[in-house]
Structure formats: structure tokens, C-alpha cells
Scaffold this motif. Structure first.
Motif, short mmCIF file in Angstrom:
data_model
loop_
_atom_site.label_atom_id
_atom_site.label_comp_id
_atom_site.label_asym_id
_atom_site.label_seq_id
_atom_site.Cartn_x
_atom_site.Cartn_y
_atom_site.Cartn_z
N LEU A 146 9.71 7.05 -6.78
CA LEU A 146 9.73 7.27 -5.33
C LEU A 146 9.64 5.96 -4.56
N GLU A 147 9.01 4.95 -5.17
CA GLU A 147 8.85 3.67 -4.47
C GLU A 147 10.19 3.00 -4.18
N GLN A 148 11.24 3.44 -4.86
CA GLN A 148 12.56 2.85 -4.62
C GLN A 148 13.07 3.16 -3.20
N PHE A 149 12.48 4.15 -2.55
CA PHE A 149 12.86 4.47 -1.18
C PHE A 149 12.60 3.29 -0.24
N ILE A 150 11.59 2.45 -0.57
CA ILE A 150 11.26 1.36 0.36
C ILE A 150 10.99 0.03 -0.32
N LYS A 151 11.04 -0.03 -1.66
CA LYS A 151 10.62 -1.25 -2.35
C LYS A 151 11.39 -2.47 -1.84
N GLU A 152 12.69 -2.32 -1.64
CA GLU A 152 13.51 -3.45 -1.18
C GLU A 152 13.77 -3.40 0.33
N GLY A 153 13.88 -2.20 0.88
CA GLY A 153 14.27 -2.08 2.29
C GLY A 153 13.15 -1.77 3.26
N HIS A 154 11.90 -2.07 2.88
CA HIS A 154 10.76 -1.73 3.71
C HIS A 154 10.86 -2.35 5.10
N ALA A 155 11.16 -3.66 5.18
CA ALA A 155 11.19 -4.35 6.47
C ALA A 155 12.27 -3.78 7.39
N THR A 156 13.44 -3.47 6.81
CA THR A 156 14.53 -2.91 7.61
C THR A 156 14.18 -1.54 8.15
N LEU A 157 13.63 -0.69 7.30
CA LEU A 157 13.27 0.66 7.74
C LEU A 157 12.16 0.62 8.77
N LEU A 158 11.19 -0.27 8.58
CA LEU A 158 10.13 -0.44 9.57
C LEU A 158 10.72 -0.92 10.89
N GLY A 159 11.71 -1.81 10.82
CA GLY A 159 12.37 -2.31 12.02
C GLY A 159 13.12 -1.21 12.76
N LYS A 160 13.65 -0.24 12.04
CA LYS A 160 14.36 0.87 12.68
C LYS A 160 13.39 1.82 13.35
N ILE A 161 12.31 2.13 12.67
CA ILE A 161 11.29 2.99 13.27
C ILE A 161 10.72 2.33 14.53
N THR A 162 10.42 1.04 14.43
CA THR A 162 9.84 0.31 15.55
C THR A 162 10.79 0.24 16.74
N TYR A 163 12.04 -0.04 16.51
CA TYR A 163 13.02 -0.21 17.58
C TYR A 163 13.30 1.11 18.30
N ASN A 164 13.25 2.23 17.58
CA ASN A 164 13.71 3.51 18.13
C ASN A 164 12.59 4.50 18.46
N ALA A 165 11.33 4.12 18.28
CA ALA A 165 10.23 5.05 18.52
C ALA A 165 10.03 5.32 20.02
N PHE A 166 9.67 6.56 20.34
CA PHE A 166 9.39 6.98 21.72
C PHE A 166 7.90 7.21 21.91
N GLY A 167 7.41 6.88 23.09
CA GLY A 167 6.05 7.20 23.45
C GLY A 167 6.00 8.59 24.06
N VAL A 168 5.06 9.41 23.61
CA VAL A 168 4.91 10.78 24.13
C VAL A 168 3.83 10.77 25.20
N CYS A 169 4.23 11.10 26.43
CA CYS A 169 3.31 11.16 27.57
C CYS A 169 3.38 12.53 28.20
N PHE A 170 2.25 13.11 28.51
CA PHE A 170 2.21 14.37 29.24
C PHE A 170 1.92 14.08 30.70
N GLY A 171 2.75 14.60 31.58
CA GLY A 171 2.62 14.27 32.99
C GLY A 171 2.90 12.80 33.20
N ASP A 172 2.03 12.14 33.94
CA ASP A 172 2.18 10.69 34.17
C ASP A 172 1.45 9.87 33.10
N VAL A 222 0.83 -1.21 0.00
CA VAL A 222 0.00 0.00 0.00
C VAL A 222 0.86 1.26 0.00
N LEU A 223 1.99 1.20 0.69
CA LEU A 223 2.87 2.37 0.72
C LEU A 223 3.65 2.50 -0.59
N VAL A 224 4.08 1.39 -1.15
CA VAL A 224 4.74 1.42 -2.46
C VAL A 224 3.83 2.05 -3.50
#
Length: 400
Positions: A221-247, A209-211
Motif C-alpha cells: 500500500l505504501e507504493q501509493f505515496i512512497k515516491e509521489g508524496h510531495a506531489t500529492l501533498l502539493g495537489k491537496i494543498t493547492y486545491n483544498a477549500f475552507g468550510v465556513c458556516f455563515g460568515d 509516518v504515513l508510509v
């Protein structure tokens, strides 16, 4: 500048000296260390995200800005026209709306060209229909999945294209933007290339769907992720932060998926208390500890991350944060607390925490529990092979 020069020279200009941090190699891993002393409570640095995504249940609520994640007082939101707003985004200001449109929204959800008029031609009616169909499929997928990752990845790719297009057009990046290398000789791709990632097996539909969205916007433009989609998704997933206000909040819907399939983000309050997710270039280097010496704060009321010292720090100290809620809960034993946080870490980041607190708490384990503990994956994250090879050579030659 060839590949080797780009790899070896990167950490000479990133992170910027103004962050009062640098990246070093310790025990075979890149870690973030401070370059001066800090007292407990001091703000070490502030960082704007590259991309953000509201939690699915808040996306169309009108209560939070879809760009900076700020809480929006009733009746004050700024909205896009309905025909170009299929996910119901609202904004706290016109500035956030315009930034969101130029950085990702136009490419992902409208028929506007991703290129300036001088660099591209408008699509004909047939191409516009194909693009709209592709966008509708992407929207249907992210609404069905109710996960942040497909939204973050789409926005990251769009942001990457916007940054490179701006450079081609001679435009400058806003000063209040994400943490970049000094001199701006590197692109977003250079930042993300160096990050650790998890090997994931995403659905083929998620990639396709993103391609299709990218390909119908501008072939190539699809060449940005056509082959490396899983790796890039893995990087976003591994390094993402949760935004919390207060507690954090206490009204997030209980996920319908299995516990091991629930999305995890780095937040000491627990993912269930966040209002959204954000991805940062510098803070991605922060390692986990169950006795962290720093913590992320969002006291500005937006996704701007302030890293605050949790104790006194000396120049050269490695910075650590808690990826999960490490506090001992009411009625929880030491072993139960240890088990909970290690299970969350294993599910979200595929590693068994080696910190001193886990080692000390582990002394109370029974023989059977020790056997179970030994089965946890030590570290399932990876680094891109080309970066690992050249950085390994640099380390051996004392270049880094």
C-alpha cells in the motif's frame, strides 16, 4: 484503455452533465465554464467532498462531526470506542460514523484489515504490534503539527484504497458521494492526476509516518505515496477549500508559525474563519478572481459545497471564485487591500493575480511598489508531465 486514451477521454465524461458545467482550455489552463445561463443567486451545482478534516482545535472538541463537519448539538454526538479513536473524533450520526470508518478511519487508526475477508488474511500478533506503533507515530505527528494537510492526505490515500477495493468487490459508490466521471471508468487517482499542484518540500517525517501506516496495514500500500508524496501533498494543498458556516467563526487560535507558513485554503471569508478543510474533484478547477462571479456556500450546514452565482452568467462563461477575502476592510485603502490579497495569494498558491481589478487598482502604485509587485511569482503551480504531454497533443489535434 491505454494511458493516452485515458487522458484524452477523461473530459468527455467529467464533469457529469448534471453539474451544468464543462472543462475547457483557455490561455493554456483548464477552466470550468457553465453550459447554460444562470441568474444571480442560482445554485449552479452541489458537490460532496472526497475527504474532510476539522481544524486542529476543533477535532476533539465534540462540537463538530469529523466526517461531514456538521455542528453537533450538545449531548447528541455519536462516538467511537476510545481504544479505536486516538484523535477524539465525534459524529453527528451513525451514518457519518460508519462512512468515516469505512472510507479512512479503519485503515489509519484501527487494526482492521483494509481488505474484505475474501481478499485478505488477518495480521499475526507481531504485525499487529508494528501496525499499532506506526499509527501511534502518525497520530503523534498530526497532533504535533496541528495542520490539516497530513490528515487530508492520509484520508485521501485511505479513501482511494477503499474506492478501488469496493470496485474489486463489486460494490457501488453511494449516490451522495464525491463528483465522479460518468460511467465510473475512472478512479480517484485519475481525478487527482489532472489537478494543478505546488512543488513542496515536506518534512521527511511527514512522508515516513504515513508510509509506515500503509506498509504495516498491508505491504504494498505504501507504493501509493512512497515516491509521489510531495506531489500529492502539493495537489491537496493547492486545491483544498475552507468550510465556513455563515460568515465563519472568530475564535480560531492565532497560528504560532510564520505568516508565510500558515496553511491556506480557498475561502472568501479567510482561512482564519473556517471550521475545517475539504477536498473536491470538480471545484478544484475553479480559478481565482478578485471580482468573482460565483461563491461557495455551505448553507446545508455540512461540507457539501453549493456553488452559487454572484452575478448573472451566460452559457460559456468561465466560473471564478475568491480564494481569499477580497473585500475592502474598514480603514483599508485600495492599495492596502490589493497588497493584502496578493500577498495571501502568493503565500497560499504562488501566483500574482492577473485579474482586471488588480490591474485597475495597480494603477495607483508608486514606482517602488511597482518594482516589488513585479517580483511576485506569476504562477508557480504545475501539472503532471504525462497529463500535460498527452493533453497538449490533444489540443493541437483539436481532440479536446
Amino acid at each position: 484503455m491505454d494511458v493516452k486514451q485515458r487522458v484524452e477521454g477523461y473530459y468527455e465524461v467529467f464533469p457529469p452533465k448534471s453539474t451544468k458545467t464543462r472543462i475547457e482550455v483557455r490561455d493554456g489552463r483548464k477552466v470550468l465554464v457553465v453550459t447554460e445561463d444562470f441568474a444571480v443567486g442560482d445554485v449552479i451545482y452541489k458537490e460532496q467532498p472526497v475527504v474532510t478534516a476539522l481544524d486542529a482545535d476543533l477535532q476533539g472538541s465534540g462540537h463538530y462531526c469529523a466526517h461531514c463537519l456538521r455542528s453537533i448539538p450538545s449531548g447528541t454526538s455519536v462516538q467511537l470506542p476510545e481504544d479505536v479513536n486516538p484523535i477524539g473524533s465525534t459524529f453527528c450520526s451513525k451514518a457519518c460514523l460508519l462512512n468515516n470508518r469505512s472510507q479512512s478511519h479503519n485503515l489509519l487508526f484501527t487494526l482492521e484489515s483494509p481488505l474484505p475477508p475474501a481478499l485478505g488474511q488477518p495480521l499475526n500478533a507481531e504485525a499487529q504490534a508494528a501496525r499499532q506503533k506506526a499509527q501511534e507515530s502518525y497520530v503523534a505527528f498530526i497532533k504535533k503539527e496541528k495542520r490539516a494537510a497530513p490528515v487530508l492526505l492520509g484520508r485521501f490515500i485511505a479513501r482511494q484504497i477503499a474506492v478501488e477495493t469496493a470496485k474489486m468487490s463489486g460494490l457501488t459508490k453511494p449516490a451522495s458521494d464525491f463528483t465522479d466521471a460518468e460511467g465510473s471508468a475512472y478512479l480517484l487517482a485519475d481525478h487527482v492526476e489532472r489537478l494543478r499542484y505546488l512543488e513542496l518540500k515536506p518534512l521527511e517525517e511527514e512522508r515516513q509516518v504515513l508510509v509506515d501506516v500503509l506498509q504495516t496495514a498491508l505491504p504494498g500500500l505504501e507504493q501509493f505515496i512512497k515516491e509521489g508524496h510531495a506531489t500529492l501533498l502539493g495537489k491537496i494543498t493547492y486545491n483544498a477549500f475552507g468550510v465556513c458556516f455563515g460568515d465563519g467563526r472568530d475564535d480560531k487560535p492565532v497560528p504560532a508559525t510564520r505568516p508565510e507558513d500558515v496553511e491556506k485554503t480557498r475561502t472568501p471569508h479567510g482561512t482564519s474563519r473556517q471550521i475545517g478543510t475539504a477536498f473536491y474533484t470538480l471545484s478544484s478547477y475553479l480559478a481565482h478572481s478578485c471580482t468573482p462571479n460565483a461563491h461557495p456556500s455551505f448553507d446545508a450546514g455540512t461540507a457539501e459545497l453549493c456553488l452559487v452565482a454572484s452575478c448573472d452568467l451566460k452559457k460559456g462563461d468561465e466560473l471564478t471564485i475568491a480564494y481569499v477575502d477580497v473585500k475592502k476592510q474598514e480603514g483599508e485603502t485600495t492599495i492596502e487591500c490589493r497588497r493584502r490579497r496578493r500577498i495571501e495569494l502568493a503565500r497560499g498558491w504562488h501566483f500574482a493575480c492577473p485579474c482586471q481589478r488588480c490591474m485597475e487598482d495597480g494603477k495607483e502604485l508608486s514606482g517602488e511598489e511597482r518594482l516589488v509587485d513585479a517580483t511576485l511569482e506569476k504562477d508557480g503551480s504545475k501539472v503532471d508531465a504525462v497529463v500535460s504531454r498527452y493533453e497538449g497533443e490533444a489540443e493541437n489535434n483539436n481532440i479536446e
